[in-house]
Enzyme design. Sequence first.
Site, PDB file in Angstrom:
ATOM      1  N   HIS A 169       0.812  -1.217   0.000  1.00 15.43           N
ATOM      2  CA  HIS A 169       0.000   0.000   0.000  1.00 15.43           C
ATOM      3  C   HIS A 169       0.848   1.270   0.000  1.00 15.43           C
ATOM      4  O   HIS A 169       0.346   2.345  -0.312  1.00 15.43           O
ATOM      5  CB  HIS A 169      -0.993  -0.001   1.183  1.00 15.43           C
ATOM      6  CG  HIS A 169      -0.387   0.240   2.526  1.00 15.43           C
ATOM      7  ND1 HIS A 169      -0.173  -0.754   3.454  1.00 15.43           N
ATOM      8  CD2 HIS A 169       0.035   1.382   3.123  1.00 15.43           C
ATOM      9  CE1 HIS A 169       0.338  -0.239   4.553  1.00 15.43           C
ATOM     10  NE2 HIS A 169       0.479   1.052   4.373  1.00 15.43           N
ATOM     11  N   ASP A 215       0.082  -7.639   1.298  1.00 18.77           N
ATOM     12  CA  ASP A 215       0.475  -6.235   1.464  1.00 18.77           C
ATOM     13  C   ASP A 215       1.990  -6.072   1.547  1.00 18.77           C
ATOM     14  O   ASP A 215       2.517  -5.377   2.417  1.00 18.77           O
ATOM     15  CB  ASP A 215      -0.184  -5.625   2.702  1.00 18.77           C
ATOM     16  CG  ASP A 215      -0.195  -4.098   2.653  1.00 18.77           C
ATOM     17  OD1 ASP A 215       0.232  -3.526   1.617  1.00 18.77           O
ATOM     18  OD2 ASP A 215      -0.618  -3.464   3.638  1.00 18.77           O
ATOM     19  N   SER A 227       4.715   2.326   7.888  1.00 19.15           N
ATOM     20  CA  SER A 227       4.346   1.203   7.020  1.00 19.15           C
ATOM     21  C   SER A 227       5.534   0.706   6.208  1.00 19.15           C
ATOM     22  O   SER A 227       6.232   1.476   5.560  1.00 19.15           O
ATOM     23  CB  SER A 227       3.241   1.629   6.054  1.00 19.15           C
ATOM     24  OG  SER A 227       2.026   1.779   6.717  1.00 19.15           O
TER      25      SER A 227
END
Length: 424
Positions: A253, A284, A362
């Site tokens: 993402h 992911d 992230s």
Amino acid sequence: MPSPKPTPKPAPRPTSSEPSKGFRVALTLLKIVAIVWGFVATLISLMAVVGAMTENGYARLLIALAVTVIVPLGIADKLLPEGQTKGGASIVTDVLAIAWLGVALAFTGAAKFTGSLYVREGDRLAIAGYKQLAQVAYLLGGVRPTFWEPTPTPAPVADGAADAGADAEAAADAGAAADAAAAVPAVVDASAPVDAGTPVDAGATGKADKTPAELFRDLSPSVVTIFVKKGEAQGGGTGFLIDEAGVVVTNHHVIEGATSARIKFENGAAYHDIQVLVDNREVDLALLAIDLKQPLEGGAPPDAKPLDLGDSEKIVVGERAIAIGNPLGLEHTLTDGLVSARRLHEGRQWIQISVPISPGNSGGPLFNMRGEVIGINTAQFGGAFAGAQNLNLAVPVNELKRLVKSSYPGRRKLGDPSASSSQW
């Protein structure tokens, strides 16, 4: 003169309206499959719907079972001719097959609306120990599940200190925030109880535990800041180096929809020419490639070593860990905490960790106290605005290991609009 006698016409061959024996056998087998599969699928579908109102397992099962059985039998009873018993069993089985298969197809056909209900029901069934039924629920919900098997509790080692960071968005860009936790899951603790006074580290590999300061000194040069541009918006995340050829790991993402990106190391060396080796939405994760020897800005190439990948099957709830990342753009921030749980959520396994995180973490590495990567920080539990504190998720590093190959024939330049992310 006598008239000629008409030529007699041959008698027509008798025709049979009865289907052949082979056809009847095939039809019977098809009906059996429809009844068995339809019953299971309908039962789980109705349990998923009832699960939106109550988590009680007995209530979900009894209500779903009553509707699954009573309604089609009531319809069959209305269709049976009064006083006629011949062929009654066939009518009942026909109704059951059509009703159950029809309900299952209707629910799965509306997966856009029912998918999350199936996935949550799969979580509940898996946690209750009914993994085969959970597999069916996940299949109906369009999710490919993975299950963590319990591992033996290892011998304790020396105490360390640190954390386990995690996050859920590609930073700075409010529109690029990614939430990997859309429903309330239940904890799956795959380890034996751990004495809170004696933290246990499960992956004894001969390496000694280090202090957070030592780990940051040794590991931070291999952690990168990733700046991305997505149309007019800008965002970012974290990544880390896993081999000497220049392969960098981050979250899918973080780079999803990126038209351009820049990877920057701690020493300031930056790279704009980036290739995508793997881009997997399901877990992911993404693997990017750069030429370490040719930074486009920042001077000398980084003095960065590939990080060691640990074994996420050997983590223990309660062991300490650290994260290095870029929360809210604050580059190379060290955070610390614990492994809080091994959690099943939406058909996937996660490492739940206790560390305050923010958009920008992230894709960053989660380390144990020996400096091995045990996870990839991915999501705040419930999303950035859920109000939860110290409830964060990391992808187990063993998911990353499955994506690492000796070659990547599908590599492409980042920002190529003709390419799409891989699925499995």
